[in-house]
Design a protein around this motif. Structure first.
Motif, PDB file in Angstrom:
ATOM      1  N   UNK A 106       0.906  -0.974   0.023  1.00 28.78           N
ATOM      2  CA  UNK A 106       0.068  -0.059  -0.101  1.00 28.78           C
ATOM      3  C   UNK A 106       0.845   1.214  -0.091  1.00 28.78           C
ATOM      4  N   UNK A 107       2.008   1.238   0.396  1.00 29.29           N
ATOM      5  CA  UNK A 107       2.886   2.263   0.661  1.00 29.29           C
ATOM      6  C   UNK A 107       3.423   2.720  -1.003  1.00 29.29           C
ATOM      7  N   UNK A 108       3.630   1.811  -1.641  1.00 26.86           N
ATOM      8  CA  UNK A 108       4.079   2.148  -3.060  1.00 26.86           C
ATOM      9  C   UNK A 108       3.064   2.476  -3.830  1.00 26.86           C
ATOM     10  N   UNK A 109       1.715   1.918  -3.569  1.00 32.48           N
ATOM     11  CA  UNK A 109       0.581   2.231  -4.238  1.00 32.48           C
ATOM     12  C   UNK A 109       0.541   3.785  -4.009  1.00 32.48           C
ATOM     13  N   UNK A 110       0.636   4.117  -2.774  1.00 32.42           N
ATOM     14  CA  UNK A 110       0.071   5.740  -2.340  1.00 32.42           C
ATOM     15  C   UNK A 110       1.351   6.513  -2.844  1.00 32.42           C
ATOM     16  N   UNK A 111       2.398   6.207  -2.944  1.00 32.48           N
ATOM     17  CA  UNK A 111       3.458   7.053  -3.517  1.00 32.48           C
ATOM     18  C   UNK A 111       3.333   7.429  -4.856  1.00 32.48           C
ATOM     19  N   UNK A 112       2.838   6.443  -5.853  1.00 34.11           N
ATOM     20  CA  UNK A 112       2.582   6.564  -7.377  1.00 34.11           C
ATOM     21  C   UNK A 112       1.466   7.386  -7.358  1.00 34.11           C
ATOM     22  N   UNK A 113       0.356   7.385  -6.280  1.00 34.19           N
ATOM     23  CA  UNK A 113      -0.933   8.149  -6.554  1.00 34.19           C
ATOM     24  C   UNK A 113      -0.636   9.449  -6.098  1.00 34.19           C
ATOM     25  N   UNK A 114       0.523  10.018  -5.332  1.00 39.28           N
ATOM     26  CA  UNK A 114       0.725  11.281  -4.986  1.00 39.28           C
ATOM     27  C   UNK A 114       1.189  12.030  -6.071  1.00 39.28           C
ATOM     28  N   UNK A 115       1.694  11.522  -7.040  1.00 43.62           N
ATOM     29  CA  UNK A 115       2.141  12.157  -8.209  1.00 43.62           C
ATOM     30  C   UNK A 115       1.028  12.728  -8.970  1.00 43.62           C
ATOM     31  N   UNK A 116      -0.189  12.420  -8.708  1.00 46.00           N
ATOM     32  CA  UNK A 116      -1.297  13.088  -9.400  1.00 46.00           C
ATOM     33  C   UNK A 116      -1.779  12.674 -10.946  1.00 46.00           C
ATOM     34  N   UNK A 117      -0.855  11.711 -11.498  1.00 48.20           N
ATOM     35  CA  UNK A 117      -1.176  11.512 -12.887  1.00 48.20           C
ATOM     36  C   UNK A 117      -2.036  10.076 -12.981  1.00 48.20           C
ATOM     37  N   UNK A 118      -2.291   9.404 -12.012  1.00 46.21           N
ATOM     38  CA  UNK A 118      -2.777   8.061 -12.090  1.00 46.21           C
ATOM     39  C   UNK A 118      -4.214   8.178 -12.369  1.00 46.21           C
ATOM     40  N   UNK A 119      -4.659   7.147 -13.447  1.00 47.36           N
ATOM     41  CA  UNK A 119      -6.273   7.328 -13.740  1.00 47.36           C
ATOM     42  C   UNK A 119      -6.781   5.883 -13.090  1.00 47.36           C
ATOM     43  N   UNK A 120      -6.034   4.705 -12.826  1.00 45.76           N
ATOM     44  CA  UNK A 120      -6.507   3.633 -12.261  1.00 45.76           C
ATOM     45  C   UNK A 120      -5.390   2.644 -11.758  1.00 45.76           C
ATOM     46  N   UNK A 121      -5.834   1.633 -11.073  1.00 47.62           N
ATOM     47  CA  UNK A 121      -5.152   0.618 -10.583  1.00 47.62           C
ATOM     48  C   UNK A 121      -5.843  -0.513 -11.046  1.00 47.62           C
ATOM     49  N   UNK A 122      -5.126  -1.598 -11.765  1.00 45.85           N
ATOM     50  CA  UNK A 122      -5.829  -2.720 -12.322  1.00 45.85           C
ATOM     51  C   UNK A 122      -5.393  -3.937 -11.765  1.00 45.85           C
ATOM     52  N   UNK A 123      -6.165  -4.744 -10.977  1.00 43.61           N
ATOM     53  CA  UNK A 123      -5.721  -5.924 -10.148  1.00 43.61           C
ATOM     54  C   UNK A 123      -6.603  -7.193 -10.415  1.00 43.61           C
ATOM     55  N   UNK A 124      -5.925  -8.295 -10.393  1.00 47.50           N
ATOM     56  CA  UNK A 124      -6.562  -9.410 -10.276  1.00 47.50           C
ATOM     57  C   UNK A 124      -6.700  -9.905  -8.727  1.00 47.50           C
ATOM     58  N   UNK A 125      -8.234 -10.176  -8.407  1.00 43.66           N
ATOM     59  CA  UNK A 125      -8.385 -10.525  -6.956  1.00 43.66           C
ATOM     60  C   UNK A 125      -7.595 -11.782  -6.516  1.00 43.66           C
ATOM     61  N   UNK A 126      -7.271 -12.581  -7.723  1.00 37.85           N
ATOM     62  CA  UNK A 126      -6.304 -13.773  -7.449  1.00 37.85           C
ATOM     63  C   UNK A 126      -5.450 -13.857  -8.768  1.00 37.85           C
ATOM     64  N   UNK A 127      -4.207 -13.532  -8.368  1.00 40.69           N
ATOM     65  CA  UNK A 127      -3.227 -13.268  -9.714  1.00 40.69           C
ATOM     66  C   UNK A 127      -3.229 -14.968 -10.060  1.00 40.69           C
ATOM     67  N   UNK A 128      -3.507 -15.088 -11.385  1.00 38.34           N
ATOM     68  CA  UNK A 128      -3.572 -16.176 -12.133  1.00 38.34           C
ATOM     69  C   UNK A 128      -1.883 -16.886 -12.317  1.00 38.34           C
ATOM     70  N   UNK A 129      -0.923 -15.839 -12.412  1.00 44.28           N
ATOM     71  CA  UNK A 129       0.460 -16.568 -12.673  1.00 44.28           C
ATOM     72  C   UNK A 129       0.831 -16.624 -10.982  1.00 44.28           C
ATOM     73  N   UNK A 130       1.066 -18.232 -10.498  1.00 42.56           N
ATOM     74  CA  UNK A 130       1.275 -18.562  -9.342  1.00 42.56           C
ATOM     75  C   UNK A 130       0.147 -18.573  -8.381  1.00 42.56           C
ATOM     76  N   UNK A 131      -0.968 -18.259  -8.794  1.00 45.71           N
ATOM     77  CA  UNK A 131      -2.241 -18.204  -7.884  1.00 45.71           C
ATOM     78  C   UNK A 131      -1.964 -17.925  -6.556  1.00 45.71           C
TER      79      UNK A 131
END
Length: 460
Positions: free
Chosen positions: A185-210
């Motif tokens: 979450x810290x890394x996510x917030x650091x990127x969001x603070x730059x003010x140019x992020x439209x969205x965060x796309x995420x798989x609720x369970x990542x297919x690679x490695x499950x």
């Protein structure tokens, strides 16, 4: 008078299948299948089973990478397609509003009551492309965040949010997107603070490695995104439609309400490609803000009658047959029985996932003899042991599985959602036999391992 006779064509030339692919399609596919002994000739399929040209049955624990949620040739979906073809509808006129897309959208949105509208395309990658475009336009921002090791498709936009370098190499430049570690979450917030992020796309369970998202991560990420006026995109292309024991996998975590949700695969019934992007009214109204923008995003085959009929039939079957509840109980049973084997086999390190999306991870053994063989494989190419398990499961036990990603010692089980206890019993019996063979330290399994090592070294 001449005519097209499909049955005759297959009878005359079906035996050429591997040669035709080698000559006219991806020539590496038949080469790979011959190498690992997957070059079977399957002649028919029903439910969770295939039959080869010798009449032998095979248990499908792959479901076409999740496409065959209801198994193959479900009678209700088949009948729906017969009906829509027999109706002779005036389909894809492009300048009318046929009923089937509206009916499917209405039915689909009942499972995501916080969302309001649907765009229908033709695949999972198109559903993701739609979400990326909509998010960037609705927010007026260029950048999209994604997770390391993510998989969201292979077209240029979705490739930009693909966390695997092997898929991205050689296809730059891509969209301005940035990877963050899942759960950070810290890394996510650091990127969001730059003010140019439209969205965060995420798989609720990542297919690679499950890998499921950590508890609380999706809700916390959603709160951060909305605080910084960015959107949450849930990629449910593989996890949606009951795969994880909830209709959508994000529903496992209370309070999570993505702004856009991507679905595909199982919605097709295994027949007609379809993708759908569900979204909030506010997002859709910004994209389609005037009559001048009525076709600003569309798809030539989107909302075609056959795909819509298949989708409606799939959702009806899921309701009538209690598919989601069945997935939850069968998945719990399969995971529990696999977990019981961990103390027995030192090569078996973890069993994880939810519902009928299960990862089986192998790792370095403790005993000296097995450790030597393991080290040999790892030195040649990481992921070879998992492939050594997959091959005898097919060749000796007639069960189709696959590794969950390149260079991973993980097998991913994503069987048709209709399997039950007999299929669980068959898989556990076969898997136990393969693991017994591996821990015995001899036999065909390790012979095949040595063959894989030689091939891996030769291709460096």
């Amino acid at each position: 008078m001449t005519g097209f006779d499909l049955t005759k064509l297959l009878a005359e030339r079906g035996a050429e299948r591997y040669d035709l692919h080698a000559k006219y399609l991806n020539h590496q596919l038949p080469r790979m299948l011959h190498t690992i002994g997957f070059d079977k000739v399957y002649e028919r399929a029903e439910g969770a089973y295939f039959w080869d040209d010798q009449g032998q049955d095979y248990l499908d624990m792959l479901a076409g990478f999740g496409v065959m949620g209801l198994g193959r040739h479900h009678p209700v979906v088949r009948q729906a397609l017969h009906d829509v073809l027999d109706a002779g509808l005036a389909d894809l006129t492009r300048f009318d509003c046929p009923p089937l897309p509206g009916l499917l959208a209405e039915k689909l949105l009942r499972y995501a009551p916080h969302l309001d509208r649907v765009f229908f395309g033709n695949s999972g990658t198109e559903a993701v492309e739609t979400a990326l475009k909509f998010a960037r336009y609705a927010t007026g921002r260029p950048r999209v965040l994604y997770c390391t090791h993510a998989f969201h498709g292979l077209t240029t936009g979705s490739l930009s949010v693909n966390g695997e370098a092997g898929f991205r190499d050689g296809f730059a430049p891509l969209l301005p997107d940035t990877a963050v570690e899942m759960g950070d979450l810290d890394a996510l917030e650091r990127e969001l603070k730059r003010g140019d992020v439209a969205a965060f796309v995420v798989e609720p369970i990542q297919g690679k490695g499950v890998h499921p998202t950590p508890p609380g991560f999706l809700r916390a990420a959603q709160d951060l995104l909305h605080k910084h006026k960015a959107l949450l995109i849930a990629d449910e292309v593989q996890t949606g439609l009951g795969r994880t024991g909830d209709f959508f996998a994000y529903q496992h975590e209370p309070g999570v309400e993505p702004d856009l949700v991507c679905v595909a695969k199982a919605l097709s019934g295994g027949y007609v490609p379809v993708g759908a992007t569900l979204g909030k009214e506010s997002v859709f109204k910004k994209v389609y803000s005037s009559m001048d923008r009525v076709l600003v995003h569309s798809a030539s085959f989107g909302s075609n009658a056959q795909a819509m009929a298949a989708g409606l039939a799939v959702l009806t079957v899921m309701e009538d047959e209690g598919i989601v509840a069945g997935v939850r109980s069968t998945g719990d049973l399969l995971r529990a029985r696999l977990t019981e084997l961990i103390p027995k086999y030192e090569l078996l390190h973890d069993v994880r996932g939810r519902g009928l999306m299960i990862g089986i991870e192998f790792g370095r053994p403790k005993s000296l003899a097995l450790r030597g063989r393991w080290t040999m494989l790892q030195a040649a190419r990481k992921g070879l042991f998992a492939q050594m398990v997959v091959v005898p499961l097919l060749q000796k036990h007639r069960i189709l599985t696959q590794v969950s990603g390149d260079h991973l010692e993980v097998i991913k089980l994503i069987p048709p959602l209709i399997i039950g206890e007999p299929e669980v019993d068959r898989f556990i019996e076969a898997f136990t036999a393969v693991m017994d063979d591996a821990h015995a330290g001899g036999g065909l399994m390790w012979d095949f391992g040595r063959t894989l090592v030689k091939q891996a070294v030769a291709h460096r």
